[in-house]
Scaffold this active site. Structure first.
Site, PDB file in Angstrom:
ATOM      1  CG  HIS A  62      -1.844  -1.161   1.269  1.00 24.58           C
ATOM      2  ND1 HIS A  62      -2.343  -1.679   2.445  1.00 24.58           N
ATOM      3  CD2 HIS A  62      -2.367  -1.916   0.276  1.00 24.58           C
ATOM      4  CE1 HIS A  62      -3.136  -2.708   2.170  1.00 24.58           C
ATOM      5  NE2 HIS A  62      -3.163  -2.864   0.859  1.00 24.58           N
ATOM      6  CE1 TYR A 132      -0.688  -1.066   8.647  1.00 28.04           C
ATOM      7  CE2 TYR A 132      -2.552  -1.195  10.160  1.00 28.04           C
ATOM      8  CZ  TYR A 132      -1.789  -1.744   9.145  1.00 28.04           C
ATOM      9  OH  TYR A 132      -2.124  -2.977   8.647  1.00 28.04           O
TER      10      TYR A 132
END
Length: 195
Positions: A62, A132
């Protein structure tokens, strides 16, 4: 905290100290003043994401495009992952190369991933939880997915899976149909992130 520069510029691995006693443990996972010392600017957190993955789940690669891009500070609070950063900055000397780090709830290692560098991981245990810290909010119009199994990148997910008795990968439709590195290289330069 102990910091180590990995093989890709801007990718840092750091080990947080743990304090353990009869109650359990305490760990200082992220500290702005410490992290800023290793970057050319403060890492300001705009969004916090958390994923839970079964053993064999493969997520990524990603990347957030655009001028601002997105930096990530990744840590594993439960279970373990084989975490991978892929350099997708077209002007970088390590473009298309990758580096990796084992992150687990017990080793206390986190990975700092700069803008322009893609992120992927393989969950090595059931009920693995990954958090994250992100420098920008999620912008779906700027998200790009590169296929983590693209042979041109050559990340040895299969070999790592074998080491952890993982027979099959579980990928989202979006990740399994991500673009190749060759296709990514054709994305207009003005939309790609740079350091």
């Amino acid at each position: 905290m102990t910091y180590s520069q990995l093989a890709i510029a801007g990718v840092w691995s750091h080990v947080s100290q743990a304090w353990l006693d009869e109650r359990g443990g305490f760990r200082e996972v992220y500290k702005l003043s410490d992290t800023s010392g290793y970057l050319d600017r403060p890492f300001q957190v705009s969004q916090v994401n958390q994923s839970t993955s079964g053993k064999g789940v493969l997520r990524g690669i990603h990347l957030t495009l655009g001028h601002e891009g997105q930096e990530k500070y990744v840590f594993c609070s439960q279970g373990s992952i084989w975490d991978v950063a892929v350099d997708l900055r077209p002007s970088s000397s390590t473009y298309g190369k990758w580096c990796s780090q084992l992150l687990s709830a017990t080793n206390g290692i986190s990975l700092m991933i700069p803008r322009g560098v893609g992120h992927a991981f393989l969950a090595l245990e059931a009920n693995t939880v990954v958090t994250y810290l992100c420098s920008t909010e999620y912008a779906p119009q700027n998200e790009v997915v590169v296929n983590p199994l693209d042979p041109a990148i050559g990340i040895p997910f299969r070999e790592i899976a074998d080491d952890y008795t993982i027979d099959n990968f579980t990928l989202s439709h979006k990740d399994s149909h991500g673009m190749s590195l060759s296709e990514f290289s054709k994305v207009p330069l003005d939309s790609r992130s740079e350091i």
